[in-house]
Design an enzyme around this catalytic site. Structure first.
Site, PDB file in Angstrom:
ATOM      1  CG  HIS A 498      -1.759   1.202   1.394  1.00 15.54           C
ATOM      2  ND1 HIS A 498      -3.098   1.228   1.083  1.00 15.54           N
ATOM      3  CD2 HIS A 498      -1.468   2.446   1.855  1.00 15.54           C
ATOM      4  CE1 HIS A 498      -3.589   2.430   1.335  1.00 15.54           C
ATOM      5  NE2 HIS A 498      -2.615   3.191   1.812  1.00 15.54           N
ATOM      6  CD  GLU A 499       1.568   3.735   3.662  1.00 18.68           C
ATOM      7  OE1 GLU A 499       1.824   4.780   3.027  1.00 18.68           O
ATOM      8  OE2 GLU A 499       0.524   3.585   4.325  1.00 18.68           O
ATOM      9  CG  HIS A 502       0.303   6.368  -0.611  1.00 22.16           C
ATOM     10  ND1 HIS A 502      -0.720   7.060  -1.211  1.00 22.16           N
ATOM     11  CD2 HIS A 502      -0.241   5.808   0.514  1.00 22.16           C
ATOM     12  CE1 HIS A 502      -1.823   6.937  -0.493  1.00 22.16           C
ATOM     13  NE2 HIS A 502      -1.561   6.178   0.559  1.00 22.16           N
TER      14      HIS A 502
END
Length: 707
Positions: A498-499, A502
């Site tokens: 997920h990160e 980003h």
């Protein structure tokens, strides 16, 4: 301000008088790729750096506002976007270190700097000469022949002024300035209280028999923590997720499970110096007052005006459409877990007729048992295949297959903590994409959770030079122990992917202007790239590239891969209900039209009752430690995780429909979306990628709520 902080500031002031005039924060660093000289920055450098950078930014803005030439797009709008470069460099170092490796001294500096930054922001936004120049260009926009990106910059610049009080009368401007200053300090206080509460709680277990069922790896980590705390031969547990989650999942000791879950969910709610209830009430008073200054009834509508959703009615209807099927699924799951508890009790040699009811501290424990019973899947069996470095390589590998990106670990780079690692990211032809820092382990000065930040933003300067970004991913994963490397849970694996999503959004940016680059998008769009990456974590062909047993090097067996995917829809009622309840609680707070008589705990109880929350599940974030909405800028925005989930499920379906999750034409189109950052309307960008609006059924199908 507390005496301790006054002492710290006095110490800092004395240090400043004696320190060398050379300040690495104020000089262009002589480092590879211009990354910050973290190894040279000392505590005494921050305050003078902020003072000089703020003064420089004020001077730049005054020069723009007071120039005699007719306002143009270049001399006003672009000039504003270019201003503040020195301050951005200082902030990029200070606030990243504060969040990831802070201490009391840095907190004291932050308390002093926060009103300075708020004052700077107000001096820019409320500068009438400057606004009149911006307005002049905005009023002439249709005659200027601007590109779509230039028009976006102009529109967003004008809105930033208008939405922050430029059109308000003088008395309301002054009040707005005071509100924003106080909110900045309250936000710092809220976050500091959560960190203090998290660090203050320690639970020592003296008898190993109380840990029956807990995996050896978790016991080893707890034993090392206890020894470091001066309690050799004992086991230490804290409200950090890496510490208490294994207890919730595996420990037979129900009292211990309850103790640790309650310690986590009651942080900053103990009527002590770190209590956040009064902070919340004051923040809500100020947010409501600010919204009303702009003619809105509540903070939600003031905030949502610039998001994809536009207003609270749209968000409420959206959340309700997903809440109903997820709550039904959670109730089915609760009934199934209760049956397991009942059967377990009946199997005991001695039992009473009293039913033992499922409680929040039982859910994870019996879910693990049920997962084993249904799918023969034990998360502890998976962890040896999820060694941190291998998982990171897997995420990097997905970016290589999708976009051709290459990742090279860089040794000897300046870092703020020895645990930080640095990677150079390049195109397949060797050209620079950006620099990525990773910082994955918990420490006393790091705030909870996981996040991505810019250290240096991407933009193209007036000479056409593309300045590539420096990005950081931060987490709180299990630290290596004497016997084991860092082994991740399934949730940790998804968090890392997920990160990294980003990070890719920031790294791939190709905007001309800083304020539109990377993740500078509406809040209900910014989670799309990150959640999209989660889809790859457990795809069978991706697992085969990173899931290697840390001891044997064996690739994860097909049998385990099948179990992972078979269990993909398991427990999704709980997962979604826990998240959505936090989203609804957020909206309930920010739809308030007054904070008069607000009782934080009673308000939470009423909110849960209104949504018919089942008692076996606790909302993901209770108010007093809800950093997202009271510290990190997600107020009236936590719904965006689910809003973006609809988009990410639909986006991944675009790849699935081709029969190839790395389909090259689809990947090129997806990369184009990421490169645009905030240069175009978010809905327009998505429809361009997909060819249509997102279908919510793709999310409901993925979770198993509909066929």
């Amino acid at each position: 301000m507390k005496t301790k902080n006054l002492f710290l500031l006095a110490f800092i002031a004395m240090t400043l008088l004696a320190c060398n005039k050379t300040n690495p924060l104020l000089e262009q660093p002589n480092t590879p790729y211009g990354v910050p000289a973290f190894d040279q920055v000392k505590l005494e450098h921050y305050l003078p750096a902020f003072e000089k950078a703020i003064a420089a930014n004020k001077a730049e803005v005054e020069a723009i506002a007071n120039q005699s030439s007719t306002p143009t797009f270049e001399n006003t709008i672009v000039a504003l976007d270019r201003a503040g470069g020195l301050l951005e460099r200082v902030e990029g170092v200070f606030f990243n270190v504060l969040e990831a490796d802070g201490n009391d001294e840095m907190n004291a500096i932050a308390e002093q700097v926060s009103p300075m930054l708020s004052d700077l922001s107000a001096s820019i936004i409320l500068n009438d000469k400057l606004f009149q120049r911006v307005k002049h260009v905005y009023d002439e926009r249709e005659t200027l022949g601007l590109t779509s990106e230039q028009m976006r910059l102009l529109t967003e610049t004008y809105k930033r002024f208008a939405d922050n009080g430029a059109n308000l009368p003088a008395d309301k401007k002054e009040r707005l300035k005071a509100i924003n200053q106080e909110l900045g300090l309250l936000s710092l206080k809220f976050g500091n209280n959560v960190v203090a509460e998290t660090n203050a709680y320690q639970y020592f277990v003296k008898d190993e028999a109380e840990l029956k069922g807990l995996p050896e790896s978790a016991k080893a980590a707890a034993a090392e923590e206890a020894e470091a705390a001066g309690h050799p031969g004992e086991w230490l547990f804290t409200p950090k997720r890496t510490s208490f989650t294994p207890v919730l999942q595996y420990c037979e000791n129900r009292d211990l499970r309850r103790e640790l879950l309650m310690a986590y969910t009651t942080r900053a709610n103990h009527d002590n110096d770190n209590d956040n209830k009064a902070v919340i009430i004051r923040e809500m008073e100020l947010r409501i007052e600010r919204a009303k200054l702009f003619g809105y009834d509540n903070p939600a509508d003031y905030i949502l005006a610039d998001c994809m959703a536009k207003n609270h009615q749209t968000v409420d209807a959206f959340l309700q459409s997903v809440w109903e099927p997820s709550l039904k699924a959670a109730k089915r799951e609760a009934a199934e877990l209760q049956k397991m508890m009942d059967a377990e009790k009946m199997a005991q040699p001695i039992h009473t007729d009293d039913q033992v009811l499922l409680q929040p501290w039982d859910w994870w424990y019996y879910t693990e048992k049920l997962r084993k019973a249904k799918y023969a899947l034990d998360e502890e069996e998976l962890k040896p295949y999820f060694e941190l470095n291998n998982v990171r390589k897997g995420a990097f590998g997905v970016a290589t297959k999708l976009f051709g990106l290459q990742f090279e670990k860089m040794e000897g780079m300046p870092v703020y903590n020895p645990e930080v690692e640095v990677f150079k990211v390049t195109e397949s032809d060797g050209s620079l994409v950006g620099i990525l820092y990773t910082d994955y382990f918990p420490r006393a000065g790091k705030r909870p959770g996981a996040w991505m930040n810019n250290i240096i933003s991407q933009y193209v300067d007036e000479n056409g030079v593309d300045h590539r970004p420096v990005i950081i991913n931060v987490g709180n994963f299990n630290k290596p122990t004497a016997g084991n490397p860092s082994l991740l849970s399934m949730d940790d694996v998804e968090t890392l992917f997920h990160e990294f999503g980003h990070a890719l959004h920031g790294l791939l940016s190709k905007a001309h202007y800083k304020s539109l680059s990377g993740t500078n998008t509406p809040r209900d769009f910014v989670e799309l790239p990150s959640q999209f990456m989660e889809n790859y974590a457990y795809e069978p062909e991706v697992l085969k590239t990173y899931a290697f047993h840390y001891q044997t090097g064996e690739v994860i067996p097909d049998e385990l891969v099948k179990k992972i995917n078979a269990a993909g829809k398991f427990n999704q009622g709980f997962v979604t209900t826990e998240l959505l309840s936090a989203s609804i609680l957020d909206m309930d707070f920010h739809e308030l039209t007054t904070a008069e008589g607000l009782d934080v705990n009673a308000f939470e109880t009423a909110s849960m009752a209104k949504m018919h929350m089942i008692p076996q599940i606790i909302v993901r974030y209770r108010p007093t430690f809800y950093n997202h909405i009271f510290t990190t800028g997600y107020e009236a925005g936590y719904y965006s995780y689910t809003w973006a989930a609809v988009l990410d499920a639909d986006a991944f379906a675009a790849f699935k429909e081709t029969g190839n999750i790395f389909d090259e034409p689809t990947a090129r189109s997806w990369r184009h979306l990421l490169e645009q950052g905030g240069t175009r309307d978010a809905q327009e960008l998505y429809v361009e990628f997909r060819g249509k609006e997102a279908d919510p059924k793709n999310l409901l199908r993925r979770k198993g709520f509909v066929e």
